[in-house]
Motif scaffolding. Structure first.
Motif, short mmCIF file in Angstrom:
data_model
loop_
_atom_site.label_atom_id
_atom_site.label_comp_id
_atom_site.label_asym_id
_atom_site.label_seq_id
_atom_site.Cartn_x
_atom_site.Cartn_y
_atom_site.Cartn_z
N GLY A 26 18.93 5.48 -4.51
CA GLY A 26 17.99 5.03 -3.47
C GLY A 26 17.41 3.65 -3.73
N ASP A 27 16.75 3.13 -2.71
CA ASP A 27 16.12 1.81 -2.83
C ASP A 27 14.87 1.89 -3.69
N ASP A 28 14.60 0.81 -4.38
CA ASP A 28 13.36 0.71 -5.13
C ASP A 28 12.37 -0.10 -4.28
N PHE A 29 11.49 0.60 -3.61
CA PHE A 29 10.57 -0.09 -2.69
C PHE A 29 9.61 -1.04 -3.41
N SER A 30 9.46 -0.83 -4.71
CA SER A 30 8.51 -1.71 -5.40
C SER A 30 9.00 -3.16 -5.37
N VAL B 293 1.21 3.69 -11.02
CA VAL B 293 2.00 4.57 -10.15
C VAL B 293 2.70 5.63 -11.00
N PRO B 294 2.40 6.91 -10.75
CA PRO B 294 2.99 7.97 -11.57
C PRO B 294 4.51 8.03 -11.41
N GLU B 295 5.21 8.35 -12.48
CA GLU B 295 6.67 8.41 -12.46
C GLU B 295 7.22 9.36 -11.38
N PRO B 296 6.64 10.57 -11.24
CA PRO B 296 7.19 11.46 -10.20
C PRO B 296 7.12 10.85 -8.81
N ILE B 297 6.10 10.06 -8.56
CA ILE B 297 5.97 9.40 -7.24
C ILE B 297 7.08 8.36 -7.09
N LYS B 298 7.34 7.62 -8.16
CA LYS B 298 8.41 6.63 -8.09
C LYS B 298 9.72 7.31 -7.74
N ALA B 299 9.96 8.46 -8.34
CA ALA B 299 11.20 9.20 -8.07
C ALA B 299 11.23 9.67 -6.62
N GLU B 300 10.10 10.19 -6.16
CA GLU B 300 10.03 10.64 -4.76
C GLU B 300 10.34 9.51 -3.81
N LEU B 301 9.72 8.35 -4.08
CA LEU B 301 9.89 7.23 -3.17
C LEU B 301 11.34 6.76 -3.13
N ARG B 302 12.02 6.90 -4.27
CA ARG B 302 13.41 6.47 -4.34
C ARG B 302 14.32 7.34 -3.46
N GLN B 303 13.93 8.58 -3.30
CA GLN B 303 14.80 9.50 -2.56
C GLN B 303 14.69 9.30 -1.04
N THR B 305 13.97 7.14 2.72
CA THR B 305 14.30 5.91 3.46
C THR B 305 13.30 5.77 4.60
N VAL B 306 13.06 4.53 4.99
CA VAL B 306 12.05 4.27 6.03
C VAL B 306 12.62 4.59 7.41
N GLY B 441 9.27 -1.69 7.98
CA GLY B 441 10.21 -1.41 9.07
C GLY B 441 9.52 -1.19 10.41
N GLY B 442 8.23 -1.47 10.48
CA GLY B 442 7.52 -1.28 11.75
C GLY B 442 7.57 0.16 12.22
N THR B 443 7.71 1.08 11.28
CA THR B 443 7.86 2.47 11.72
C THR B 443 6.51 3.10 12.01
N PHE B 444 6.52 4.10 12.87
CA PHE B 444 5.32 4.90 13.14
C PHE B 444 5.64 6.36 12.85
N TYR B 445 6.74 6.58 12.13
CA TYR B 445 7.20 7.93 11.81
C TYR B 445 7.22 8.20 10.31
N GLY B 446 6.86 7.21 9.51
CA GLY B 446 6.93 7.42 8.06
C GLY B 446 8.36 7.32 7.58
N PHE B 447 8.76 8.29 6.76
CA PHE B 447 10.13 8.27 6.25
C PHE B 447 11.07 8.91 7.25
N ASP B 448 12.35 8.58 7.13
CA ASP B 448 13.37 9.24 7.95
C ASP B 448 13.17 10.73 7.81
N ASN B 449 13.24 11.41 8.92
CA ASN B 449 12.90 12.83 8.94
C ASN B 449 14.10 13.70 8.54
N PHE B 450 14.65 13.42 7.38
CA PHE B 450 15.76 14.24 6.88
C PHE B 450 15.19 15.49 6.21
#
Ligand SMILES: Cc1cc2nc3c(=O)[nH]c(=O)nc-3n(C[C@H](O)[C@H](O)[C@H](O)COP(=O)(O)OP(=O)(O)OC[C@H]3O[C@@H](n4cnc5c(N)ncnc54)[C@H](O)[C@@H]3O)c2cc1C
Ligand SMILES: Cc1cc2nc3c(=O)[nH]c(=O)nc-3n(C[C@H](O)[C@H](O)[C@H](O)COP(=O)(O)OP(=O)(O)OC[C@H]3O[C@@H](n4cnc5c(N)ncnc54)[C@H](O)[C@@H]3O)c2cc1C
Ligand code: FES
Lengths: 385, 499
Positions: A26-30, B293-303, B305-306, B441-450
């Motif tokens: 995945g992308d690294d948003f940081s 920024v906690p490591e688990p959050i970094k991992a979550e964010l990586r998974q 997409t906007v 990404g100018g989104t109003f939906y947060g992350f892709d709703n997968f």
């Protein structure tokens, strides 16, 4: 959800695998820190730091200030848009709107062309105090007074008065610079020939380009003048244009000009809703407006209490926004004409006069929000910034 | 002593409801909002004689007085029920299938939908019945297991839910139906969730479909700004504070816990709790230092997409709805039943017949929405921001006009008179939403709703003491979910405060 429940779902393992893979690749948003602001600022910075590069004397009462970006980047604009200059005059921070008069194809600077207003705080400051090399601050380009290919015909008729020529100058310069397939008929009304801004350049462009038709209309010319005289009337427009079909109308000038010209356009059967009208700042002599309560005089004094603490006194005839600024309270503003809603504040108690037709959201009205740039106290007020 | 008990960053739906709930409970709250009006997406703007609704096509979850939905209760609890006037819609949506110029209008009632579709697709009569029953069972599974956390939940108690929830919607539709148009009609709400049916979890679609039928799609008198203003007003009445034109620049941390917020003007305001209604990406990567920024959050964010944004036309007409050609308030224009194509089009700049597009005319819900003898509509095509980020600034305006033109060409197919009546038009691109919402990404939906990024797999836990997230980045997008998200977050804080 608990792990043991999750595992009971059909397809659970697949999703777990998907998660693993996307975490790996995945992308690294940081790494994208600051990017949103960067993209937005390329088009719509909320603030531009400017330096005066050149000052051009246009007429006895008008100068053009050529403004360059301190950081070298000016966002694009659409011909006809304005910037709101933020200045400090006599210890008071305030702002005024000025249309950009240079062409959008000229990306190195914005020109603003300022005409003196009697006792005008900012126009006099800009004309008399500002020198080449001085720094100024402005908003990004704003406003909807520009050509819109979906709404407008390719042939446009522009009515200008006084400093109202500035947005049209930008439009005409763009058309001639870029060879855009558009035609402009510009009626420019002025008291005298000397007073006309850009007269020389407009005359030349009109000769050079068949797409530019410049019609100066002089109120009181000396006897030599051969062009149109008097005001921009229905007859003058009709005579010049012949058929009005397939043309879009734009108007920009002092308040008095709208009062005169709009009824003239009515006579020609032009639908008012199809006329693009530029704003002209807060209404002049608000106490003469329809609906102003006769018992209140312009110089009546009222107290304004802000955020439940600080209070000050002001005149009924003074826009609330200006009174706040005079008292050192800065409310963000752009158009100062009631249109953009930037100066929205909450009226907690008391009454204000806000001209009819001010475009305030319905629910803002319900909860007492007002556009402070065109709101006048009729009472002691309590407001929330 | 801190300046406030709680600071809320952002006055979007979730920020507002969280603040209203907390102030009702006597908690001392400050809301910081970068913009000069409350609402985030839930707002309006004026052009000429029109006040344009920015976002709301339909809101779910309000229900009727007799059969109240969860939002009616929520509005009552945060003290805004009396301030709002609801407008119920007569139809779920009007499905417009471009290639065949066909139109099917679904009523907001599951029984009536069954009858209508069975009449139109007689060969699939049984399948329609069975599918709608499944929708109901899966939707109730979501509510019982996910929301109400039934302690006895199991595969045996909710067999359909456990079987179908994680399946993609297309797979389920394929399993039941043959006629591609029937599948497309029943899947059309995917537009509100932002990913085509082959990527959308069936539980999301089933829940949305069933809930809109039960609670009826609605709108507000005065539009979504009336909602935001009502909640903001309740916050002030309860003694809360809201600062507009005041962005949060930084979440101040000490020893790994929240200490307060620094504003963009450099003011430092202290509080033990911060609720962020800002995007999850900006909360962690703009408002916090990397080491916090906690490591688990970094991992979550990586998974993740906007999600997409949109290309939107706000249209003001100098004519009544029927003169422009509007018969139903909510119309989905479907050009292609090919999911790949739909997804590809979401990544393109322009709009063509293959885009998924919606157009809503609010004056059919409230004849007074716009001034007399006029009406307004919002036309929306789902679009990711990427191609817009590549448009050179100098070409932005022209590109916008060209795309608007391409969209109008599509609209011409169904509303041949549309151009003749336009009095005002405003065009919003993904960059416009980026500017006003400040979202990636100018989104109003947060992350892709997968499915993988749903709350089931990414529970809303900030992993930072004192920090709470609320809004579309930590749950489903849309009005109902974000309004509820704020209250849920506020409740956790109240619990914490009382502990
Ligand atoms: C969108 C927009 C674009 C504008 N573009 C230009 C431009 O390109 N060039 C330009 O010179 N000005 C332009 N203006 C007007 C400008 O913003 C100021 O209003 C003007 O410079 C006067 O400001 P001031 O501070 O000098 O006067 P103030 O101190 O604000 O006013 C002093 C007195 O003059 C009256 N007054 C204010 N403005 C005018 C006016 N324009 N004509 C007659 N009386 C007035 C006021 O009612 C008051 O009584 C524009 C205004 C708007 C809203
Ligand atoms: C065109 C469009 C159509 C839509 N149609 C529908 C529909 O028909 N039905 C439906 O249910 N949903 C619809 N939605 C989706 C719905 O509007 C959103 O999902 C929802 O409003 C998101 O709410 P939120 O609270 O998560 O965040 P937002 O609305 O994004 O609010 C976040 C707020 O936080 C502020 N903020 C962010 N960062 C900071 C900071 N650092 N400091 C201060 N303030 C900050 C922002 O300015 C903003 O006000 C639509 C959205 C759009 C744009
Ligand atoms: S500054 Fe634009 S409405 Fe007041």
């Amino acid at each position: 959800m608990k792990q043991e429940l999750l595992e009971q779902f059909e397809g659970y393992d697949e999703i777990r695998r998907e998660i693993e893979i996307s975490r790996k690749f995945g992308d690294d948003f940081s790494l994208e820190k600051g990017q949103v602001a960067e993209y937005v600022n390329r088009l719509h910075p909320s603030l531009i730091n400017l330096r005066v590069g050149k000052i051009i004397e246009e007429t006895a009462s008008t100068k053009t200030l050529r403004l360059m970006a301190v950081n070298g980047y000016l966002p694009p604009f659409q011909a006809g848009q304005y910037i709101s200059l933020s200045v400090e005059v006599d210890m008071v921070r305030t702002g005024r709107a000025y249309s950009i008069s240079s062409s959008p194809s000229q990306t190195g600077y914005y020109d603003i062309t300022v005409r003196r207003v009697d006792n005008g705080r900012v126009s006099n400051f800009l004309l008399d105090k500002v020198k080449v090399g001085d720094f100024l601050q402005s908003s990004g380009p704003q406003g909807t007074f520009h050509y819109h290919p979906i709404l407008h015909q390719k042939e446009i008729v522009c009515l200008a008065g006084g400093s109202g020529i500035t947005p049209f100058m930008s439009m005409i310069r763009e058309i001639t610079d870029r060879g855009l397939p558009r035609t402009v008929h510009l009626f420019y009304g002025s008291r005298t020939l000397d007073d006309m801004i850009f007269h020389q350049e407009l005359s030349q462009l009109s000769e050079q380009f068949s797409s530019i038709n410049y019609i100066p209309v002089i109120e009181g010319p000396d006897c030599e003048y051969k062009g149109k005289t008097g005001y921009i009337t229905a007859e003058v427009i009709q005579e010049t244009l012949g058929s009005l079909a397939g043309k879009s109308f734009f108007i920009c000038g002092p308040q008095a000009m709208y009062k005169f010209c709009l009824p003239e356009l009515d006579k020609l059967g032009i639908n008012r809703r199809k006329i693009k009208q530029e704003m002209f700042g807060p209404p002049i002599n608000i106490w003469e407006y329809q609906g102003w309560p006769s018992e209140i005089k312009a110089e009546d004094r009222f107290t304004v209490r802000v955020n439940g603490s600080k209070s000050f006194e002001t005149n009924a005839g003074e826009p609330l926004l200006a009174a706040l600024e005079d008292n050192g309270l800065v409310v963000p503003s752009l158009c100062r004409s009631g249109e953009c809603s930037q100066c929205r504040i909450k009226l907690v108690a008391g009454r204000v006069f806000q001209p009819e037709g001010t475009p305030v959201r319905k629910s803002d009205r319900k909860y007492g929000y007002i556009h402070s740039c065109v709101s006048y106290p009729l009472d002691n007020l309590e407001i929330l910034l | 002593m801190t300046d406030y008990d709680v600071i809320v960053i952002g006055a979007g739906n979730a920020g507002l409801t969280s603040a209203a709930y907390l102030t009702q409970k006597g908690v001392k709250v400050l809301v910081l909002e970068r913009h000069n009006v409350p609402g985030g997406s839930a707002t309006s703007f004026c052009r000429g004689r029109f006040e344009f609704e920015v976002s709301l096509h339909q809101i779910c979850g309000i229900g009727t007085e007799k059969a109240p939905g969860p939002l009616r209760n929520l509005f009552e609890r945060i003290g805004v029920l009396d301030k709002l006037e609801f407008l119920e819609m007569n139809d779920l949506y009007n499905f417009l299938y471009l290639p065949e110029k066909r139109s099917i209008t679904l009523p907001p009632d599951i029984g009536e939908i069954a009858a209508l579709l069975q009449g139109l697709f007689p060969k699939e009569k049984e399948a329609i019945k069975a599918y709608l029953e499944l929708v109901t069972k899966v939707a109730y599974g979501v509510i019982s297991v996910q929301y109400l956390q039934d302690p006895d939940a199991s595969k045996d108690k909710y067999p359909e839910y456990f079987k179908y929830a994680l399946k993609n919607t297309q797979e389920v539709l394929d399993r039941f139906f043959k006629d591609p148009i029937l599948k497309s009609v029943l899947g059309a709400y995917w537009g509100y969730l932002g990913v085509p049916p082959d990527r959308l979890g069936f539980s999301d679609l089933a829940l949305m479909f069933r809930a809109y039928c039960d609670f009826k799609p609605q709108h507000f008198k005065g539009g979504s700004q009336a909602l935001s203003n009502a909640i903001a007003d309740a916050i002030l009445e309860n003694g809360g504070s809201i600062r507009y034109n005041c962005g949060a620049e930084k979440i101040i941390m000490k020893n790994g816990a929240v200490q307060g917020v620094m504003t963009q003007t450099g003011d430092e305001i202290t509080s033990r709790f911060v609720i962020s209604n800002s995007s999850k990406i900006s909360t962690y990567y703009e408002l916090m230092d990397p080491e916090d920024v906690p490591e688990p959050i970094k991992a979550e964010l990586r998974q993740t997409t906007v999600a997409m944004s949109s290309f939107v036309l706000y249209l003001g007409f100098n004519a009544e709805p029927r003169d422009v050609g509007f018969i139903e308030s909510t119309n989905f224009m479907v050009g292609s039943i090919d999911n790949e194509m739909a997804y590809k089009r979401m990544k393109a700049l322009d709009i063509n017949e293959n885009d998924f597009a919606a157009i809503s005319c609010y004056d059919l819900i409230d004849p007074q929405f716009s001034p007399p003898a006029t009406c307004q509509a919002m036309a929306l095509a789902l679009k990711y921001a990427d191609p817009w980020l590549k448009v050179p600034p100098a070409q932005y305006a022209d590109t916008k006009y060209q795309c608007a033109e391409s969209f109008l060409n599509v609209l011409d197919n169904f509303f041949p008179n549309i151009r003749n009546h336009i009095e005002e038009i405003e065009i919003a691109t993904p960059l416009t939403f980026m500017r006003y919402l400040g979202t990636p990404g100018g989104t109003f939906y947060g992350f892709d709703n997968f499915i993988k990024d749903s709350e089931m797999f990414l529970p809303n836990d900030s992993k930072v003491p004192g920090l709470y997230n609320a809004g579309c980045w930590v749950g489903m997008p849309g009005y109902q979910p974000t309004l509820e998200s704020g209250v849920r977050t506020a409740k956790s804080i109240v619990k914490e405060l009382n502990a």
